[in-house]
Design an enzyme around this catalytic site. Structure first.
Site, PDB file in Angstrom:
ATOM      1  N   ASP A   8     106.685 100.852  25.434  1.00 51.31           N
ATOM      2  CA  ASP A   8     106.631  99.451  25.833  1.00 51.31           C
ATOM      3  C   ASP A   8     105.286  98.885  25.397  1.00 51.31           C
ATOM      4  O   ASP A   8     104.232  99.352  25.841  1.00 51.31           O
ATOM      5  CB  ASP A   8     106.802  99.335  27.351  1.00 51.31           C
ATOM      6  CG  ASP A   8     107.001  97.905  27.812  1.00 51.31           C
ATOM      7  OD1 ASP A   8     107.232  97.040  26.961  1.00 51.31           O
ATOM      8  OD2 ASP A   8     106.934  97.675  29.031  1.00 51.31           O
ATOM      9  N   ASP A 103     109.782  94.430  21.658  1.00 45.50           N
ATOM     10  CA  ASP A 103     108.565  95.186  21.969  1.00 45.50           C
ATOM     11  C   ASP A 103     108.788  96.453  22.783  1.00 45.50           C
ATOM     12  O   ASP A 103     107.824  97.035  23.285  1.00 45.50           O
ATOM     13  CB  ASP A 103     107.580  94.282  22.708  1.00 45.50           C
ATOM     14  CG  ASP A 103     108.087  93.845  24.074  1.00 45.50           C
ATOM     15  OD1 ASP A 103     109.314  93.786  24.254  1.00 45.50           O
ATOM     16  OD2 ASP A 103     107.261  93.576  24.954  1.00 45.50           O
ATOM     17  N   GLU A 104     110.015  96.905  22.916  1.00 44.24           N
ATOM     18  CA  GLU A 104     110.225  98.158  23.644  1.00 44.24           C
ATOM     19  C   GLU A 104     111.469  98.868  23.132  1.00 44.24           C
ATOM     20  O   GLU A 104     112.395  98.234  22.610  1.00 44.24           O
ATOM     21  CB  GLU A 104     110.324  97.934  25.155  1.00 44.24           C
ATOM     22  CG  GLU A 104     111.484  97.084  25.592  1.00 44.24           C
ATOM     23  CD  GLU A 104     111.616  97.011  27.117  1.00 44.24           C
ATOM     24  OE1 GLU A 104     111.444  98.045  27.793  1.00 44.24           O
ATOM     25  OE2 GLU A 104     111.890  95.910  27.609  1.00 44.24           O
TER      26      GLU A 104
END
Length: 352
Positions: A8, A103-104
């Protein structure tokens, strides 16, 4: 037993903006819409979070809490471009990558040959690679399943790593607040609280049948998560086009026979990562001391060690006296059915 990593990025949109504008790093800033247009905060940096600002908060409220907050509109094209770079890094370690957002992502490294299969070291290396190549920080959680890995990635934010091996799952879950379980929002938490349920260890005494009676199908999920159980597999969302392994050498090498020795060490990792998939070409890569690089490939449907050695000798001629600092071997995958009976699969031992 799976080995799952949840990566993350830390305040991703804000971090990309601060990378472009270093002068913003130490002041409260956020990416979001204009307050006069009922905008909301997408994300904010950590100086802004000290004022209680968080994602999904209205921009108007954020500016009330921090009048000197720097509010920027953001650049989605830039964030998507960085996300592509992130996924390229993830795919160096495993084909089993499930993006959750820009983003993860979840990574299943159960069969990864990297670092003798140590999920902890893989996660450490991923974070270090992101820092080195993208100048961004990421937090990661390592656990036996997706549910626990996602929780673990939040334990040491920002720029942290939390490892939850199987031997510690029971103790970790025992003290876990029920609000950590996805789906337990404010209303569900209030209902659970009214039943005297605030932490996972209390679910065992309450009973699965009673949870199902009161919460329906979600009650069964609550029971499973309360025991630390999550059987969901990591689901890749894109077709992998190539598989490769490479190593940056501790000391530069000069002679082709040294390159053949390095190739012999890389070969078992390539075989394991390939996992019996069909190929259509084999490629050797060298990076020289001056950081220039070259590749040489041949079309083939067989993972042929002799051909790899031949390519290594041939591509070495391009060194022209330069030292070599990196050796890599890769294959281009063939998604058409092929006979892969001649491909040998090797299993490497691993630990946490």
């Amino acid at each position: 037993m799976r080995k799952i990593i949840h990566v993350d990025m830390d305040c991703f949109y804000a971090a990309v903006e601060m990378r472009a504008h270093p002068e913003w790093r130490d002041i409260p800033m956020a990416v979001g819409g204009k307050p006069e247009r009922r905008g909301v905060i997408t994300t904010c940096n950590y100086p802004a979070r000290k004022f209680g600002i968080h994602s999904a908060m209205s921009s108007h409220q954020a500016l009330q809490r921090c009048p000197h907050l720097l509010l920027v509109p953001g650049n989605m094209a830039s964030y998507k471009a960085v996300s592509v770079q992130l996924r390229e890094i993830f795919h160096r370690y495993t084909d089993l990558v499930e993006p959750l957002s820009l983003d993860e992502a979840y990574l299943d490294v159960s069969d990864s040959p990297w670092f003798a299969g140590s999920a902890t070291r893989i996660a450490e290396h991923i974070r270090a690679t992101i820092d080195q190549e993208l100048q961004l920080t990421a937090s990661a959680g390592v656990a036996p399943n997706k549910f626990l890995a996602k929780i673990a990635s939040d334990e040491n934010k920002p720029d942290g790593l939390f490892v939850l091996p199987p031997s510690k799952v029971a103790d970790f879950v025992h003290q876990l607040p029920l609000t950590k379980i996805p789906g337990v929002g404010a209303k569900t938490a209030e209902k659970l609280n009214s039943l005297g349920l605030t932490h996972c260890h209390q679910l065992a005494g309450f009973g699965e049948a009673e949870l199902v009676r009161r919460f329906g199908k979600f009650g069964a999920l609550l029971w499973q998560r309360g025991q630390g159980i999550d059987e969901r597999e990591v689901q890749p969302h894109r077709i992998r086009k190539s598989v490769g392994v490479e190593t940056t050498l501790i000391e530069d090498i000069q002679r082709p026979e040294q390159g053949l020795s390095v190739l012999a060490e890389l070969w078992p990792e390539l075989v394991t990562r390939l996992n019996n998939r069909a190929i259509k070409s084999l490629c050797l890569k060298l990076k020289f001391a001056d950081f220039t690089q070259t590749t040489l490939s041949r079309r083939t449907h067989l993972l042929d060690a002799a051909l790899a050695e031949q390519l290594c000798v041939e591509v070495w001629q391009r060194a022209q006296g330069r030292n070599v600092r990196l050796v890599g071997i890769s294959v281009e995958l063939d998604h058409e059915p092929q006979d892969t009976s001649d491909v040998e699969r090797q299993q490497l031992s691993f630990d946490w």
